[in-house]
Design a protein around this motif. Structure first.
Motif, mmCIF file in Angstrom:
data_model
loop_
_atom_site.group_PDB
_atom_site.id
_atom_site.type_symbol
_atom_site.label_atom_id
_atom_site.label_comp_id
_atom_site.label_asym_id
_atom_site.label_seq_id
_atom_site.Cartn_x
_atom_site.Cartn_y
_atom_site.Cartn_z
ATOM 1 N N LYS A 101 -45.342 12.559 -20.720
ATOM 2 C CA LYS A 101 -46.070 11.966 -21.852
ATOM 3 C C LYS A 101 -47.018 10.890 -21.334
ATOM 4 C CE LYS A 101 -43.084 10.258 -24.661
ATOM 5 N NZ LYS A 101 -42.187 9.757 -25.697
ATOM 6 N N ILE A 102 -48.312 11.138 -21.405
ATOM 7 C CA ILE A 102 -49.289 10.153 -20.937
ATOM 8 C C ILE A 102 -50.212 9.827 -22.114
ATOM 9 C CG2 ILE A 102 -51.214 9.711 -19.341
ATOM 10 C CD1 ILE A 102 -48.640 10.046 -17.799
ATOM 11 N N LEU A 103 -50.370 8.518 -22.388
ATOM 12 C CA LEU A 103 -51.243 8.119 -23.498
ATOM 13 C C LEU A 103 -52.706 8.391 -23.164
ATOM 14 C CD1 LEU A 103 -49.580 4.761 -24.525
ATOM 15 C CD2 LEU A 103 -49.813 6.789 -25.974
ATOM 16 N N LYS A 104 -53.399 8.922 -24.166
ATOM 17 C CA LYS A 104 -54.803 9.289 -23.957
ATOM 18 C C LYS A 104 -55.693 8.041 -23.931
ATOM 19 C CE LYS A 104 -57.719 12.935 -25.821
ATOM 20 N NZ LYS A 104 -57.729 13.957 -26.871
ATOM 21 N N ASN A 105 -55.415 7.110 -24.847
ATOM 22 C CA ASN A 105 -56.306 5.947 -24.973
ATOM 23 C C ASN A 105 -55.533 4.643 -24.815
ATOM 24 O OD1 ASN A 105 -58.385 7.791 -25.873
ATOM 25 N ND2 ASN A 105 -57.235 7.893 -27.798
#
Ligand code: AKG
Length: 372
Positions: free
Chosen positions: A162-166
């Motif tokens: 899970k990697i945050l986009k912004n």
């Protein structure tokens, strides 16, 4: 109530009131002069085991790569930018279990595990958020944390983690050994190792209601008892032969509405569910296995303690241990509650236990659920 260094001089009640689930907290020297409980070699040995969950994470250019253990070998420690996550170290190491139990101002039913992350310089697992509260205790080296209360939790698509986009960092801290960062659920964060670094994550358990609902209904299947079979002695000629009639619908509804769940059903389900060991956890029978008589003699003399992997909970007259439940009388309950809460029963309490309790203790001993 006691002020805790672990919580920066607050009492547990003050922490729960002001921070838990609400806002982050950095605690400098939460554990003064803290030293990692496991060396990197001991950690690398652990990830070779198939009863320990581990993941290896690397970032190459903008791509993330994740492999699941066990690992015969890990990358060289001289190589930058990799992270090894070792889940549930409390289940296999006494000193780590003892550290995790310092967080017992949160009930056992909510405490999940202690994960150790090892990273070489620049290593990290990317900007992300967790669905549960977490304490991030720096155990070795230094980590730069950037955190954000942002509500945009959109994830990058197609990544193995899970990697945050912004991610928009709002605050930044460098943690040294003994420092700790508390984050409430859904709080965006990113930790980057500044040198060879180990961080201990004390994580909490927050099952989704969907997960609980599905597991509850599954657990209830065997208890449902609806005798009889659909019958329609008063059947009339249908207007439309493909239509399900009102009569049929109301008869079936009346029967299905007889399925009722009581508070006791929910108690039993919850206790068994929350005390159920994770799928990869196995218990080893003790070697050598003592005879019943010898076990009783030793238990009465030295007491017994729950094994690291055992989860024991209680509620009302029910006691739950490793996914099983049983109802006990008042006297036995007093003894078993001590074992569940203290995780240890001293000689005095074992000596006063009834034959039923002694028999249960002996069975758990044979199953590897408790030790002498
Ligand atoms: C977490 O447990 O949420 C973390 O961010 C830990 C990541 C790490 O220690 O590398």
């Amino acid at each position: 109530m006691k002020k805790l260094t672990l919580l920066g001089g607050m009492t547990a009640a003050e922490f729960l009131r002001d921070y838990w689930h609400k806002k982050p907290l950095v605690i400098r020297q939460a554990i003064p002069d803290f030293q990692a409980l496991l060396s990197r070699e001991e950690l690398f040995d652990l990830v070779q085991r198939d009863d320990v969950e581990s993941r290896l994470i690397m970032q190459e250019k903008r791509q993330w790569k994740m492999d699941n253990g066990p690992f015969e070998q890990v990358p060289p420690v001289t190589q930058k930018n990799w992270t090894l996550l070792v889940q549930g170290v409390n289940l296999v190491d006494e000193s780590v279990d003892a550290l995790m139990r310092q967080f017992d101002f949160v009930p056992d039913a909510r405490l999940d595990d202690l994960m150790i992350s090892y990273a070489t310089e620049t290593g990290g697992v990317g900007a992300h958020f967790d669905s549960y509260d977490v304490f991030l205790l720096q155990a070795h080296g230094h980590r730069r944390w950037r955190i954000s209360a942002q509500t945009d939790l959109t994830l990058v698509e197609g990544m193995p983690l899970k990697i945050l986009k912004n991610f928009q960092s709002e605050q930044e801290f460098i943690l040294a050994p003994g420092d700790m960062l508390y984050l409430p659920p859904q709080y965006a964060h990113e930790g980057v190792a500044m040198d060879e670094c180990m961080t201990y994550s004390i994580g909490f358990r927050a099952p989704s209601y969907q997960e609980l609902g599905e597991a509850f209904l599954e657990s209830m299947i065997e208890t449902i008892d609806l005798p009889g079979r659909y019958a329609d002695p008063d059947l009339k000629l249908p207007k439309h032969k493909a239509e399900i009639s009102n009569t049929m619908l109301s008869r079936v509804s009346a029967e299905l509405n007889k399925v009722k769940f009581t508070q006791e059903d929910i108690t039993l389900f919850l206790g068994e569910y929350l005390s159920e060991p994770k799928a990869h956890i196995f218990f080893d029978a003790p070697e050598p296995l003592l005879s019943s008589a010898r076990f009783i003699q030793k238990a009465k003399k030295n007491g017994v303690r729950l094994s690291l992997k055992t989860q024991m909970l209680h509620r009302g007259n029910y006691v739950f241990i490793n996914g099983t439940s049983f109802e006990v009388g008042e006297e036995d309950l007093l003894v078993l509650q001590v074992l569940a809460n203290e995780r240890i029963l001293t000689d005095v309490s074992v000596a006063s236990a009834s034959p039923d309790v002694i028999e249960a203790l002996h069975t758990w001993y044979k199953d590897g659920w408790l030790t002498l």
